[in-house]
Write a protein that holds these residues in place. Structure first.
Motif, PDB file in Angstrom:
ATOM      1  N   PHE A 275      14.737 -10.320 -13.765  1.00 36.01           N
ATOM      2  CA  PHE A 275      15.554  -9.105 -13.929  1.00 36.01           C
ATOM      3  C   PHE A 275      14.657  -7.883 -14.062  1.00 36.01           C
ATOM      4  CE2 PHE A 275      19.023  -6.447 -15.069  1.00 36.01           C
ATOM      5  CZ  PHE A 275      18.587  -5.641 -16.111  1.00 36.01           C
ATOM      6  N   ASP A 276      13.650  -7.955 -14.960  1.00 36.50           N
ATOM      7  CA  ASP A 276      12.726  -6.822 -15.130  1.00 36.50           C
ATOM      8  C   ASP A 276      12.120  -6.446 -13.779  1.00 36.50           C
ATOM      9  OD1 ASP A 276      13.165  -7.206 -17.855  1.00 36.50           O
ATOM     10  OD2 ASP A 276      11.178  -8.061 -18.238  1.00 36.50           O
ATOM     11  N   GLU A 277      11.722  -7.474 -13.053  1.00 34.23           N
ATOM     12  CA  GLU A 277      11.042  -7.242 -11.782  1.00 34.23           C
ATOM     13  C   GLU A 277      11.981  -6.576 -10.778  1.00 34.23           C
ATOM     14  OE1 GLU A 277       9.380 -10.541  -9.006  1.00 34.23           O
ATOM     15  OE2 GLU A 277       7.734  -9.893 -10.311  1.00 34.23           O
ATOM     16  N   ALA A 278      13.226  -7.062 -10.728  1.00 35.86           N
ATOM     17  CA  ALA A 278      14.190  -6.486  -9.774  1.00 35.86           C
ATOM     18  C   ALA A 278      14.413  -5.003 -10.067  1.00 35.86           C
ATOM     19  CB  ALA A 278      15.502  -7.258  -9.845  1.00 35.86           C
ATOM     20  N   VAL A 279      14.544  -4.660 -11.341  1.00 32.27           N
ATOM     21  CA  VAL A 279      14.778  -3.253 -11.697  1.00 32.27           C
ATOM     22  C   VAL A 279      13.544  -2.410 -11.365  1.00 32.27           C
ATOM     23  CG1 VAL A 279      15.233  -1.655 -13.604  1.00 32.27           C
ATOM     24  CG2 VAL A 279      16.448  -3.855 -13.498  1.00 32.27           C
ATOM     25  N   SER A 280      12.360  -3.004 -11.548  1.00 26.65           N
ATOM     26  CA  SER A 280      11.112  -2.233 -11.344  1.00 26.65           C
ATOM     27  C   SER A 280      10.896  -1.868  -9.881  1.00 26.65           C
ATOM     28  CB  SER A 280       9.903  -3.033 -11.857  1.00 26.65           C
ATOM     29  OG  SER A 280       9.559  -4.082 -10.956  1.00 26.65           O
ATOM     30  N   VAL A 281      11.502  -2.628  -8.967  1.00 29.52           N
ATOM     31  CA  VAL A 281      11.273  -2.360  -7.543  1.00 29.52           C
ATOM     32  C   VAL A 281      11.705  -0.944  -7.156  1.00 29.52           C
ATOM     33  CG1 VAL A 281      11.980  -2.996  -5.191  1.00 29.52           C
ATOM     34  CG2 VAL A 281      11.332  -4.775  -6.819  1.00 29.52           C
ATOM     35  N   MET A 282      12.801  -0.458  -7.744  1.00 30.01           N
ATOM     36  CA  MET A 282      13.256   0.898  -7.412  1.00 30.01           C
ATOM     37  C   MET A 282      12.210   1.933  -7.826  1.00 30.01           C
ATOM     38  SD  MET A 282      15.768   0.106  -5.760  1.00 30.01           S
ATOM     39  CE  MET A 282      16.018   1.797  -5.216  1.00 30.01           C
ATOM     40  N   GLY A 283      11.532   1.668  -8.915  1.00 29.12           N
ATOM     41  CA  GLY A 283      10.461   2.579  -9.353  1.00 29.12           C
ATOM     42  C   GLY A 283       9.266   2.544  -8.421  1.00 29.12           C
ATOM     43  N   VAL A 284       8.941   1.334  -7.936  1.00 32.56           N
ATOM     44  CA  VAL A 284       7.826   1.208  -6.980  1.00 32.56           C
ATOM     45  C   VAL A 284       8.143   2.013  -5.713  1.00 32.56           C
ATOM     46  CG1 VAL A 284       6.607  -0.416  -5.454  1.00 32.56           C
ATOM     47  CG2 VAL A 284       7.056  -1.044  -7.851  1.00 32.56           C
ATOM     48  N   ILE A 285       9.386   1.881  -5.253  1.00 32.21           N
ATOM     49  CA  ILE A 285       9.805   2.609  -4.047  1.00 32.21           C
ATOM     50  C   ILE A 285       9.700   4.123  -4.265  1.00 32.21           C
ATOM     51  CG2 ILE A 285      11.881   3.217  -2.715  1.00 32.21           C
ATOM     52  CD1 ILE A 285      12.602   0.172  -2.898  1.00 32.21           C
TER      53      ILE A 285
ATOM     54  N   ILE B 233       6.764  -5.404  -2.676  1.00 31.99           N
ATOM     55  CA  ILE B 233       5.630  -5.198  -1.763  1.00 31.99           C
ATOM     56  C   ILE B 233       6.082  -5.037  -0.314  1.00 31.99           C
ATOM     57  CG2 ILE B 233       5.152  -7.684  -1.466  1.00 31.99           C
ATOM     58  CD1 ILE B 233       2.110  -6.799  -1.534  1.00 31.99           C
ATOM     59  N   TYR B 234       7.054  -5.789   0.141  1.00 32.88           N
ATOM     60  CA  TYR B 234       7.455  -5.677   1.547  1.00 32.88           C
ATOM     61  C   TYR B 234       8.295  -4.419   1.786  1.00 32.88           C
ATOM     62  CZ  TYR B 234       5.548 -10.335   1.823  1.00 32.88           C
ATOM     63  OH  TYR B 234       4.674 -11.407   1.761  1.00 32.88           O
ATOM     64  N   ALA B 235       9.159  -4.071   0.833  1.00 29.71           N
ATOM     65  CA  ALA B 235       9.910  -2.815   0.963  1.00 29.71           C
ATOM     66  C   ALA B 235       8.946  -1.640   0.979  1.00 29.71           C
ATOM     67  CB  ALA B 235      10.891  -2.669  -0.203  1.00 29.71           C
ATOM     68  N   ALA B 236       7.945  -1.682   0.116  1.00 30.08           N
ATOM     69  CA  ALA B 236       6.943  -0.596   0.070  1.00 30.08           C
ATOM     70  C   ALA B 236       6.190  -0.511   1.394  1.00 30.08           C
ATOM     71  CB  ALA B 236       5.982  -0.831  -1.092  1.00 30.08           C
ATOM     72  N   ARG B 237       5.849  -1.662   1.965  1.00 31.09           N
ATOM     73  CA  ARG B 237       5.103  -1.655   3.229  1.00 31.09           C
ATOM     74  C   ARG B 237       5.929  -1.038   4.359  1.00 31.09           C
ATOM     75  NH1 ARG B 237       2.056  -7.567   2.550  1.00 31.09           N
ATOM     76  NH2 ARG B 237       0.265  -6.733   1.353  1.00 31.09           N
ATOM     77  N   GLU B 238       7.255  -1.207   4.306  1.00 30.30           N
ATOM     78  CA  GLU B 238       8.103  -0.617   5.351  1.00 30.30           C
ATOM     79  C   GLU B 238       8.060   0.920   5.299  1.00 30.30           C
ATOM     80  OE1 GLU B 238      12.068  -2.048   4.937  1.00 30.30           O
ATOM     81  OE2 GLU B 238      11.640  -3.999   5.829  1.00 30.30           O
ATOM     82  N   LEU B 239       7.730   1.486   4.125  1.00 31.26           N
ATOM     83  CA  LEU B 239       7.855   2.937   3.945  1.00 31.26           C
ATOM     84  C   LEU B 239       6.615   3.725   4.307  1.00 31.26           C
ATOM     85  CD1 LEU B 239       9.770   2.912   0.529  1.00 31.26           C
ATOM     86  CD2 LEU B 239      10.735   3.342   2.828  1.00 31.26           C
ATOM     87  N   THR B 240       5.527   3.032   4.725  1.00 35.51           N
ATOM     88  CA  THR B 240       4.269   3.750   4.936  1.00 35.51           C
ATOM     89  C   THR B 240       3.419   3.077   6.010  1.00 35.51           C
ATOM     90  OG1 THR B 240       2.218   4.470   3.850  1.00 35.51           O
ATOM     91  CG2 THR B 240       3.178   2.394   3.079  1.00 35.51           C
ATOM     92  N   ARG B 241       2.531   3.863   6.614  1.00 34.86           N
ATOM     93  CA  ARG B 241       1.540   3.307   7.542  1.00 34.86           C
ATOM     94  C   ARG B 241       0.273   2.890   6.771  1.00 34.86           C
ATOM     95  NH1 ARG B 241       2.867   4.167  12.776  1.00 34.86           N
ATOM     96  NH2 ARG B 241       4.457   5.776  13.231  1.00 34.86           N
ATOM     97  N   ALA B 242       0.217   3.309   5.496  1.00 35.96           N
ATOM     98  CA  ALA B 242      -0.953   2.973   4.673  1.00 35.96           C
ATOM     99  C   ALA B 242      -0.863   1.496   4.256  1.00 35.96           C
ATOM    100  CB  ALA B 242      -0.981   3.861   3.427  1.00 35.96           C
ATOM    101  N   PRO B 243      -1.998   0.866   3.932  1.00 38.73           N
ATOM    102  CA  PRO B 243      -1.936  -0.487   3.370  1.00 38.73           C
ATOM    103  C   PRO B 243      -1.317  -0.467   1.987  1.00 38.73           C
ATOM    104  CG  PRO B 243      -4.195   0.328   3.400  1.00 38.73           C
ATOM    105  CD  PRO B 243      -3.377   1.337   4.121  1.00 38.73           C
ATOM    106  N   VAL B 244      -0.534  -1.463   1.669  1.00 38.95           N
ATOM    107  CA  VAL B 244       0.046  -1.666   0.338  1.00 38.95           C
ATOM    108  C   VAL B 244      -0.411  -3.038  -0.129  1.00 38.95           C
ATOM    109  CG1 VAL B 244       2.130  -1.781  -1.061  1.00 38.95           C
ATOM    110  CG2 VAL B 244       2.064  -0.311   0.989  1.00 38.95           C
ATOM    111  N   ILE B 245      -1.192  -3.065  -1.212  1.00 42.62           N
ATOM    112  CA  ILE B 245      -1.799  -4.325  -1.646  1.00 42.62           C
ATOM    113  C   ILE B 245      -1.331  -4.666  -3.060  1.00 42.62           C
ATOM    114  CG2 ILE B 245      -3.988  -5.506  -2.109  1.00 42.62           C
ATOM    115  CD1 ILE B 245      -5.216  -3.814   0.107  1.00 42.62           C
TER     116      ILE B 245
END
Ligand SMILES: O=C(O)C[C@H]1NC(=O)NC1=O
Length: 244
Positions: A48-58, A82-94
């Protein structure tokens, strides 16, 4: 080079710890911005914590895109979003888990992971499977400490982590230890000295991998599943994501 290091939880002290560890290994000319979401869990200790945190990462990746960023680090051992973040940029997301698994596999044939709470071990197990490193990991262990004990009771937390690392060294027939929490980013020297094994920590591993990827002129592929999201309307609280 500008690397944005995102602590997906909302504890400033942990963001500072992560930022200091990142700057300690960054090459000259690499500028580090350490940041965290404006809202979300103070620590990430469950699905649950992780799911909520994804919106903040985005949100932090979208902010990085507006400011100009050469690479992103997701500094939570679950690599949330990580995969949603990768869709949003041409930069590497690690992600720090993926980075640590790769780095540990370069210096050992088998490693064990030491993370915080037992209930989060399944998250590391899922990542090992999805990234293809299950074969490399002998065992996932937990020091049985809440994540924020790393900031609030650091001496006791370090003691328990070292004890678990020593058990891993005695019992697991491994060549390296992977630290399973972004909040452990400053503990590598003390743990390595106490345990006598190579200790791989994800924030610092991710910084060096990000520098390597950017240095090779590579970035997130926009061909296939990591292409930018198809523009569409979003309604309600996410309306600002319409037609990104
Ligand atoms: O999953 C864990 O135990 C660690 C994970 N939670 C957090 O708030 N930062 C992390 O790296």
């Amino acid at each position: 080079m500008h690397i944005r290091v995102i602590n997906p939880n909302t504890t400033q002290a942990m963001t500072d710890t992560i930022g200091e560890a990142a700057r300690a290994v960054a090459s000259p000319g690499t500028h580090i911005t350490a940041c965290q979401p404006k809202s979300g869990p103070v620590s990430i200790e469950s699905h649950f914590d992780e799911a909520v945190s994804v919106m903040g990462v985005i949100e932090e990746v979208l902010a990085g895109e507006r400011e100009g960023t050469d690479a992103y680090i997701i500094a939570c051992f679950g690599d949330p979003g990580i995969y949603a973040a990768r869709e949003l940029t041409r930069a590497p997301v690690i992600g720090i888990a993926e980075a640590a698994f790769h780095m540990a596999s370069l210096i050992s044939t088998r490693f064990s992971i030491v993370t915080t709470l037992p209930r989060t071990m399944i998250i590391a197990e899922h990542l090992l499977e999805s990234y293809g490193f299950s074969h490399n990991c002998r065992r996932i262990r937990a020091a049985d400490i809440p994540v924020l004990d790393l900031e609030e009771h650091p001496d006791r937390a370090l003691e328990l982590i070292i004890e678990e690392c020593l058990r891993a060294k005695r019992e697991d027939n491994i060549g390296a230890i992977v630290l399973g929490c972004g909040g452990m980013a400053d503990l590598t020297p003390k743990i390595s000295e106490a345990v006598g094994l190579p200790v791989v920590e994800g924030v610092t591993a991710a910084i060096k991998l990000a520098e390597a990827v950017v240095g090779l002129g590579l970035g997130t592929s926009k061909f296939g599943d990591l292409a930018f999201p198809r523009p569409k309307p979003f309604v309600g609280r996410f309306e600002s994501y319409s037609n990104l």
